[in-house]
Design an enzyme around this catalytic site. Sequence first.
Site, mmCIF file in Angstrom:
data_model
loop_
_atom_site.group_PDB
_atom_site.id
_atom_site.type_symbol
_atom_site.label_atom_id
_atom_site.label_comp_id
_atom_site.label_asym_id
_atom_site.label_seq_id
_atom_site.Cartn_x
_atom_site.Cartn_y
_atom_site.Cartn_z
ATOM 1 N N ASN A 10 -13.479 57.165 18.923
ATOM 2 C CA ASN A 10 -14.049 56.138 19.784
ATOM 3 C C ASN A 10 -15.419 56.666 20.117
ATOM 4 O O ASN A 10 -15.806 57.536 20.764
ATOM 5 C CB ASN A 10 -13.352 55.993 21.068
ATOM 6 N N LYS A 12 -17.630 55.212 22.033
ATOM 7 C CA LYS A 12 -18.302 54.635 23.185
ATOM 8 C C LYS A 12 -19.589 54.130 23.230
ATOM 9 O O LYS A 12 -19.951 53.405 22.250
ATOM 10 C CB LYS A 12 -18.084 55.945 24.201
ATOM 11 N N HIS A 90 -8.941 51.533 28.029
ATOM 12 C CA HIS A 90 -9.200 52.922 27.973
ATOM 13 C C HIS A 90 -9.714 53.028 29.559
ATOM 14 O O HIS A 90 -10.055 52.160 30.340
ATOM 15 C CB HIS A 90 -10.555 52.884 27.085
ATOM 16 N N GLU A 92 -11.823 54.572 30.853
ATOM 17 C CA GLU A 92 -13.332 54.282 31.469
ATOM 18 C C GLU A 92 -13.458 52.785 31.667
ATOM 19 O O GLU A 92 -14.078 52.600 32.459
ATOM 20 C CB GLU A 92 -14.179 54.761 30.217
ATOM 21 N N GLU A 160 -4.100 59.215 26.823
ATOM 22 C CA GLU A 160 -5.248 60.090 27.203
ATOM 23 C C GLU A 160 -5.284 60.633 28.606
ATOM 24 O O GLU A 160 -5.939 59.789 29.485
ATOM 25 C CB GLU A 160 -6.450 59.174 26.926
ATOM 26 N N GLY A 166 -13.487 64.086 27.526
ATOM 27 C CA GLY A 166 -14.858 64.725 27.677
ATOM 28 C C GLY A 166 -15.110 65.975 28.551
ATOM 29 O O GLY A 166 -16.554 66.197 28.757
ATOM 30 N N SER A 204 -10.353 65.406 24.663
ATOM 31 C CA SER A 204 -11.026 66.791 24.144
ATOM 32 C C SER A 204 -10.317 67.404 22.853
ATOM 33 O O SER A 204 -10.067 68.453 22.714
ATOM 34 C CB SER A 204 -10.940 67.737 25.192
#
Length: 244
Positions: A10, A12, A90, A92, A160, A166, A204
């Site tokens: 991904n 992003k 996701h 985010e 996730e 991240g 990560s």
Amino acid sequence: MAPRKLAAGNWKMNGDLAALDQIAMIGDAGASCDVLICPPAPLLVPMIAGAGPVKIGAQDCHAEDAGAHTGDISAVLLRDLGASHVIVGHSERRADHAETDAMVCAKAAAAHRAGLVAIICLGETEAERDDGRTLDVIATQLAGSLPEGATAANSVIAYEPVWAIGTGRTPSLDQIAEVHALLRDRLVARLADGADVALLYGGSVKPGNATEIFAVPHVDGALVGGASLKAADFIPIIAALDAA
């Protein structure tokens, strides 16, 4: 039939036309597992044109097939362009755009109607983990985000943990195993082919920890963020999945 292994990247809101050479290098690695890159929407067309064996997907889609939705992209159009997958739910998107389980479910259903594989993302926050609510949160998200008609052929589940995305932090292997075992049990109970739905871990993932993560039961691949941007980082992760 065992779940098909999938290494998904991904990107992003990263990448540009100059990054297309990374796709060629990833494709040249000769992976036996499925390899997918989900770039920013403007890169879909040029990336699909030169993807070779690498599958190309999108990072989001709208729940409707067409309409007055400025700035959004339909799953129908994504499929018409040549995409094979789309990420939905996701963390985010859930956090930045207030997407609920119901909204994620509607987007996954739209992906299915269009003939795309929906990668449905689930994950707990750090506060939810600290409160001991991880399994309840994941079970609720799965129940609310997986649409009717989901199968092993049209759906992938990605776990996730929000606090690991991240940050360089990852759950312990036992924590990953616990969540993936729950997901497998719930999928088997709900779907006729639930044992064959691919379960990805994301958060990560990097060359240094990929081998041990892929050794965890019911981890069939990874949804990789930053480490998928460069072939030099992503190829060792793909190789670790091939060897698992």
